[in-house]
Design an enzyme around this catalytic site. Structure first.
Site, short mmCIF file in Angstrom:
data_model
loop_
_atom_site.label_atom_id
_atom_site.label_comp_id
_atom_site.label_asym_id
_atom_site.label_seq_id
_atom_site.Cartn_x
_atom_site.Cartn_y
_atom_site.Cartn_z
N ASP A 154 94.47 -19.70 117.06
CA ASP A 154 93.52 -18.70 116.54
C ASP A 154 92.72 -18.16 117.72
O ASP A 154 92.66 -18.78 118.79
CB ASP A 154 92.56 -19.33 115.51
CG ASP A 154 91.59 -18.30 114.93
OD1 ASP A 154 92.05 -17.25 114.46
OD2 ASP A 154 90.36 -18.53 114.98
N SER A 155 92.08 -17.01 117.49
CA SER A 155 91.23 -16.44 118.54
C SER A 155 90.06 -17.38 118.86
O SER A 155 89.49 -17.30 119.94
CB SER A 155 90.68 -15.10 118.07
OG SER A 155 89.94 -15.28 116.89
N CYS B 11 95.67 -16.91 112.37
CA CYS B 11 94.73 -15.82 112.61
C CYS B 11 95.35 -14.57 112.00
O CYS B 11 96.48 -14.20 112.36
CB CYS B 11 94.54 -15.66 114.12
SG CYS B 11 93.56 -14.21 114.60
N GLU C 206 81.00 -17.35 114.49
CA GLU C 206 81.19 -17.89 115.85
C GLU C 206 79.86 -18.31 116.46
O GLU C 206 79.80 -19.20 117.29
CB GLU C 206 81.89 -16.87 116.76
CG GLU C 206 83.37 -16.66 116.45
CD GLU C 206 84.30 -17.71 117.08
OE1 GLU C 206 84.03 -18.15 118.21
OE2 GLU C 206 85.29 -18.08 116.43
N CYS D 246 90.71 -13.60 106.50
CA CYS D 246 90.33 -13.93 107.87
C CYS D 246 90.01 -15.42 107.85
O CYS D 246 89.27 -15.88 106.96
CB CYS D 246 89.11 -13.14 108.32
SG CYS D 246 88.44 -13.71 109.90
N HIS E 130 88.17 -17.21 109.52
CA HIS E 130 86.78 -17.60 109.73
C HIS E 130 85.97 -17.59 108.42
O HIS E 130 84.94 -18.25 108.32
CB HIS E 130 86.08 -16.62 110.69
CG HIS E 130 86.39 -16.85 112.13
ND1 HIS E 130 87.62 -16.63 112.67
CD2 HIS E 130 85.59 -17.25 113.15
CE1 HIS E 130 87.57 -16.89 113.97
NE2 HIS E 130 86.35 -17.28 114.28
N1 DGL Z 1 90.16 -15.63 112.54
C1 DGL Z 1 90.76 -14.37 112.81
C2 DGL Z 1 91.46 -13.80 111.59
O1 DGL Z 1 91.90 -14.51 110.76
C3 DGL Z 1 89.87 -13.28 113.36
C4 DGL Z 1 88.80 -13.62 114.23
C5 DGL Z 1 88.57 -12.60 115.31
O2 DGL Z 1 88.11 -11.47 115.04
O3 DGL Z 1 88.84 -12.98 116.43
O4 DGL Z 1 91.60 -12.61 111.46
#
Ligand code: DGL
Length: 273
Positions: A9-10, A72, A157, A191, A193
């Site tokens: 993931d990012s 991600c 984050e 997402c 997150h």
């Molecule tokens: N967790 C990532 C997703 O599922 C996105 C997070 C980011 O913007 O880096 O899209």
């Protein structure tokens, strides 16, 4: 030799998926990579997300991972297809890279009775059009309403998602989603997150609608994939070992990651390229 399943993931978001993978498939080894130094990806261009994701996938391959899950949505939307079609055949033809969008779109249409689904995602995922395109393939009768929520990943984050300040931005984006249709009965957190903001989001759901989180769906899909691909299943090592890597500070990662993963963990630092 250890041949873990790579999970990327990012930043921290993919840990919400890894947690479900480990719960569903505890026998495998997993190596998690969070590209925290370059997060968020959600506001970056196709080229940048592709380039960053490819670097991370190559690094996971070098760690011995025969299979990598892009946990991600942004990377799955913007980089997965090019990696699968252009890079894998010349780079590592026997390895595989899977995303989170396909497994989700295969099942999400089953949850709706009104045929109206709301997608909450990063700007990058929304602008890629991946969700409406993929859902149309499996559930042509379903209408998809997308809402970009660009400030949610920075809130998560930075550990601000639980604070009262986050309420404004949750209400703001949920109001915008609800304004698109009064019939939405299924809202997907597209997402990885966003599950951390689940309780706040749930307060603003359209009346009578349900909230869908991806982790368990992706875990079920991976279990099914491994059953259907014994040649890959046999290559994945099974000692139940987990390793966590970040491209940024390990102290920050360890302090923050347990909120996503649900347990304390210790990460190792890497520098890419
Ligand atoms: N967790 C990532 C997703 O599922 C996105 C997070 C980011 O913007 O880096 O899209």
């Amino acid at each position: 030799m250890s041949q873990p399943i790579g999970v990327f993931d990012s930043g921290y978001g993919g840990l919400t998926v890894l947690k479900e993978l480990v719960a569903r498939l505890p026998q495998y080894d997993y190596t998690y990579l969070g590209d925290n130094a370059r997060s968020p990806y959600g506001t970056r261009s196709f080229e940048t997300v592709y380039h960053y994701t490819l670097e991370c996938v190559q690094w996971l391959f070098r760690q011995g991972c025969p299979l990598v899950v892009l946990a991600c949505n942004t990377a799955s939307a913007k980089a997965l297809r090019t990696i699968q079609q252009n890079d894998l055949p010349r780079m590592a033809p026997d390895n595989r890279v899977l995303g989170v969008i396909r497994p989700t779109t295969e099942v999400v249409g089953k949850f709706t009775r009104t045929g109206k689904i709301g997608i909450l995602a990063t700007r990058g995922t929304v602008s890629s059009g991946s969700y409406p395109i993929e859902i149309e393939k499996f559930f042509p009768e379903v209408t998809v309403f997308q809402q970009a929520c660009p400030l949610w990943v920075p809130l998560v984050e930075n550990n601000e998602h639980d604070k009262p300040g986050a309420d404004y931005f949750v209400k703001e984006y949920m109001d915008q989603l609800r304004a698109q249709s009064s019939d939405i009965d299924t809202v997907l957190l597209a997402c990885t997150h966003y599950p951390l903001m689940r309780d706040k989001i749930a307060r603003h759901l359209p009346k009578g609608s349900q909230l869908i989180v991806q982790g368990e769906i992706v875990a079920e899909s991976l279990a099914d994939y491994l059953l259907r691909h014994p040649e890959m299943e046999s290559r994945c090592s099974k000692n139940g070992h987990l390793r966590f890597f970040t491209t940024d500070s390990t102290e920050d990662f360890d302090a923050h990651a347990s909120i996503f993963y649900g347990k304390p963990l210790q990460s190792e630092h890497i520098i890419l390229s």
